[in-house]
Design an enzyme around this catalytic site. Structure first.
Site, PDB file in Angstrom:
ATOM      1  N   THR A 284       0.831  -1.217   0.000  1.00 25.27           N
ATOM      2  CA  THR A 284       0.000   0.000   0.000  1.00 25.27           C
ATOM      3  C   THR A 284       0.860   1.259   0.000  1.00 25.27           C
ATOM      4  O   THR A 284       0.668   2.160  -0.818  1.00 25.27           O
ATOM      5  CB  THR A 284      -0.918  -0.008   1.249  1.00 25.27           C
ATOM      6  OG1 THR A 284      -1.610  -1.260   1.284  1.00 25.27           O
ATOM      7  CG2 THR A 284      -1.914   1.124   1.224  1.00 25.27           C
TER       8      THR A 284
ATOM      9  N   GLU B 260       8.655   9.676  10.104  1.00 24.30           N
ATOM     10  CA  GLU B 260       7.448  10.499  10.257  1.00 24.30           C
ATOM     11  C   GLU B 260       6.163   9.689  10.086  1.00 24.30           C
ATOM     12  O   GLU B 260       5.175   9.882  10.791  1.00 24.30           O
ATOM     13  CB  GLU B 260       7.471  11.644   9.230  1.00 24.30           C
ATOM     14  CG  GLU B 260       6.340  12.618   9.374  1.00 24.30           C
ATOM     15  CD  GLU B 260       6.353  13.331  10.725  1.00 24.30           C
ATOM     16  OE1 GLU B 260       7.218  14.175  10.943  1.00 24.30           O
ATOM     17  OE2 GLU B 260       5.479  13.006  11.570  1.00 24.30           O
TER      18      GLU B 260
ATOM     19  N   VAL C 118       3.877   7.294  13.003  1.00 29.69           N
ATOM     20  CA  VAL C 118       2.849   7.710  13.967  1.00 29.69           C
ATOM     21  C   VAL C 118       1.862   8.645  13.269  1.00 29.69           C
ATOM     22  O   VAL C 118       2.259   9.665  12.707  1.00 29.69           O
ATOM     23  CB  VAL C 118       3.472   8.437  15.180  1.00 29.69           C
ATOM     24  CG1 VAL C 118       2.388   8.858  16.164  1.00 29.69           C
ATOM     25  CG2 VAL C 118       4.507   7.559  15.866  1.00 29.69           C
TER      26      VAL C 118
ATOM     27  N   GLY D   9       0.239   8.484  10.530  1.00 30.89           N
ATOM     28  CA  GLY D   9       0.322   8.550   9.066  1.00 30.89           C
ATOM     29  C   GLY D   9       0.847   9.852   8.509  1.00 30.89           C
ATOM     30  O   GLY D   9       2.020  10.182   8.665  1.00 30.89           O
TER      31      GLY D   9
ATOM     32  N   ILE E 210       0.174  12.952   9.362  1.00 32.39           N
ATOM     33  CA  ILE E 210       0.278  14.111  10.272  1.00 32.39           C
ATOM     34  C   ILE E 210       1.737  14.293  10.708  1.00 32.39           C
ATOM     35  O   ILE E 210       2.343  13.349  11.217  1.00 32.39           O
ATOM     36  CB  ILE E 210      -0.605  13.900  11.532  1.00 32.39           C
ATOM     37  CG1 ILE E 210      -2.067  13.698  11.123  1.00 32.39           C
ATOM     38  CG2 ILE E 210      -0.460  15.064  12.487  1.00 32.39           C
ATOM     39  CD1 ILE E 210      -2.995  13.392  12.302  1.00 32.39           C
TER      40      ILE E 210
ATOM     41  N   ASP F  56      -1.663  -1.293  18.643  1.00 35.50           N
ATOM     42  CA  ASP F  56      -1.141  -0.418  17.593  1.00 35.50           C
ATOM     43  C   ASP F  56      -0.979   1.007  18.127  1.00 35.50           C
ATOM     44  O   ASP F  56       0.067   1.653  17.926  1.00 35.50           O
ATOM     45  CB  ASP F  56      -2.103  -0.451  16.392  1.00 35.50           C
ATOM     46  CG  ASP F  56      -1.710   0.530  15.317  1.00 35.50           C
ATOM     47  OD1 ASP F  56      -0.709   0.259  14.619  1.00 35.50           O
ATOM     48  OD2 ASP F  56      -2.379   1.568  15.159  1.00 35.50           O
TER      49      ASP F  56
ATOM     50  N   LYS G 102       2.627   3.432  18.816  1.00 40.32           N
ATOM     51  CA  LYS G 102       2.793   4.824  18.384  1.00 40.32           C
ATOM     52  C   LYS G 102       3.020   5.725  19.600  1.00 40.32           C
ATOM     53  O   LYS G 102       3.859   6.613  19.580  1.00 40.32           O
ATOM     54  CB  LYS G 102       1.563   5.270  17.599  1.00 40.32           C
ATOM     55  CG  LYS G 102       1.410   4.500  16.290  1.00 40.32           C
ATOM     56  CD  LYS G 102       0.049   4.702  15.679  1.00 40.32           C
ATOM     57  CE  LYS G 102      -0.119   3.882  14.413  1.00 40.32           C
ATOM     58  NZ  LYS G 102      -1.500   3.813  13.947  1.00 40.32           N
TER      59      LYS G 102
END
Ligand code: NAP
Length: 440
Positions: free
Chosen positions: A14, A131, A134, A136, A138, A203, A207
């Site tokens: 992806t 980056e 955590v 995605g 942002i 998950d 993060k």
């Protein structure tokens, strides 16, 4: 023009395929912006024959990630395979050990081995950028690692798992059960076939452990996190929360307290008029509270090929633009030897508001008994509500909802244990912590 930056991409799923496509489609723009071209020097994935939706015919294919990471021609190794173990772990280590910069979106790898990898990077002068790991797209890592240098941070919290937020949003909007919303999330591809890792909070915990390290200058402590998932949240909780002016979100929270740092992941009630309460569906949000800046809240896409590739691309561009010989940004914001050990504040000492939902047999004196048990623990109540449509005494169990002012977890647990011993509860009590944004 300066030499091209040669990158190797391990993982063409992806995120990796999106990245390869964007690099190809936006090559000219990136060259102008970075002052040098970014070229894909090599790739690897499991299946060489799978169509990736992008023309990689001129790119060297490597049999495995380690071979790609050992390519002498490489400037940056981009790890987009996932997983805390091999091949990601060995390949990233090998690249860093050779002084090759690494860009990764892999929170599981960083939560498990982040400090070891940062140590190697420091020794060889390589950069470790992550980056996308955590929230995605942002840019929260950059905010904490660079932009907010000099700020003393008191709390970081956020919605960092789109699957959970999607489920909770659907439950609230459609009045559907947790199970029905989970099935829908799986059908739409928001949740894995085995969703445990998302819905049990792991998950988010991965993060959060990275954010804690960046915010408080501590070593990563991913195994030292209080964890509660969303599987126990019922439609009754969501409705009661709405009636009382709250929404339920799965938050990851890292907070400095007198006894250490709280790292906790749990369903949380947030005031309905707060910005974070409005973050719906698969969107993510991260709030950072600090002394100089005040409160910073970032909201945006936390997952998806393009959003995640955007963050990966930002990390690659930073390397492309960096000047030779310039001081590297340490992976966790400060040199590894300056990171302090993480000191855990126990959840029992947590101070905050609580929502307590009790189902009780309908008999005289129950209401008064509950109020007494709360008072014994010096818990001050913001509200106590008996929810019943048509009240016919003695006919069916009643629901009593309590919202407390700030109190300690110890006191709440003690009061609930006492109430359980009274013998009038039907089923287990529900206790949900309340989190208030600084400004609310
Ligand atoms: P994905 O779609 O499952 O793709 C994984 C890729 O890695 C595939 O191309 C796969 O090869 C390759 N791969 C897996 N095992 C391999 C092995 N042993 N050797 C070589 N290649 C291997 O995963 P993704 O969603 O792109 O996620 C990649 C990373 O980004 C993960 O760390 C994830 O946590 C992180 N991330 C993802 C998102 C998101 O929205 N997807 C958001 C934030 C962060 P094949 O294609 O040949 O099977």
């Amino acid at each position: 023009m300066t030499q091209a930056l040669r990158i190797g991409i391990a993982g063409l799923g992806t995120v990796g395929a999106s990245l390869a496509r964007i690099l190809t489609e936006k090559a000219e723009m990136l060259t102008t912006s970075c002052g040098r071209p970014i070229t894909i020097a090599g790739v690897t994935a499991r299946d060489r024959n799978r169509d990736r939706g992008v023309d990689l015919s001129g790119v060297e294919w490597h049999a495995d990630a380690l071979s790609l990471a050992s390519n002498a021609e490489l400037d940056v190794f981009v790890e987009l395979m996932g997983g805390a173990g091999d091949p990601a772990y060995s390949a990233v280590k090998a690249a860093l050990a050779r002084g090759i910069h690494v860009v990764t979106a892999n929170k599981a790898l960083l939560a498990a081995h982040g400090i070891e990898l940062a140590t190697i990077a420091e020794k060889t002068g390589a950069l470790l950028n992550y980056e996308a790991a955590v929230a995605g797209g942002i840019p929260v890592i950059k905010a904490l690692r660079e932009s907010m240098t000099g700020n003393t941070i008191s709390r970081v919290y956020g919605i960092m798992n789109g699957t959970c937020n999607y489920i909770l949003t659907r439950m609230e909007r459609e009045g559907l059960t947790f199970e029905a919303c989970l099935k829908e999330a799986q059908r739409l591809g928001y949740a894995e076939a085995d969703p445990a890792f998302d819905i049990e909070g792991n998950d988010t915990a991965h993060k959060l452990s990275i954010l804690t390290s960046l915010a408080f200058g501590t070593a990563i402590a991913a195994d030292d996190i209080y964890l509660e998932g969303i599987t126990n949240i019922s439609i009754e909780d969501i409705r009661a929360a709405a009636d009382l002016g709250y929404r339920i979100k799965l938050l990851g929270v890292a907070q400095k307290t007198d006894s250490g740092i709280e790292q906790r992941v749990h369903p949380t009630m947030v005031p309905v008029d707060s910005v974070i309460a409005q973050v719906d569906g698969v969107t993510n949000a991260v709030a950072i509270e600090s002394d100089i800046l005040g409160e910073l809240l970032m909201v945006g896409p936390g997952a998806g090929g393009n959003a995640t590739a955007s963050a990966v691309l930002g990390d690659i561009a930073d390397i492309a633009k960096s000047r030779p010989g310039a001081q590297n940004v340490p992976a966790f914001g400060r040199p590894v030897e300056a990171l302090i050990p993480y000191q855990r504040a126990q959840i029992q000492n947590h101070e905050g508001g609580y929502f307590i939902r009790l189902t009780v047999v309908d008999r005289a004196g129950v209401f008064a008994s509950i109020a007494t048990r709360m008072a014994e623990q010096k818990i001050s109540l913001e509200s106590i509500v008996q929810r019943s449509k048509q009240h016919t005494e003695g006919v069916e169990p009643q629901t009593i909802i309590l919202v407390t002012h700030a109190t300690s977890e110890n006191a709440v647990r003690a009061a609930v244990e006492k109430i359980k011993a009274e013998g009038y509860l039907v089923g287990e009590p529900q206790v949900i912590r309340i989190e208030r944004p600084k400004a609310a």
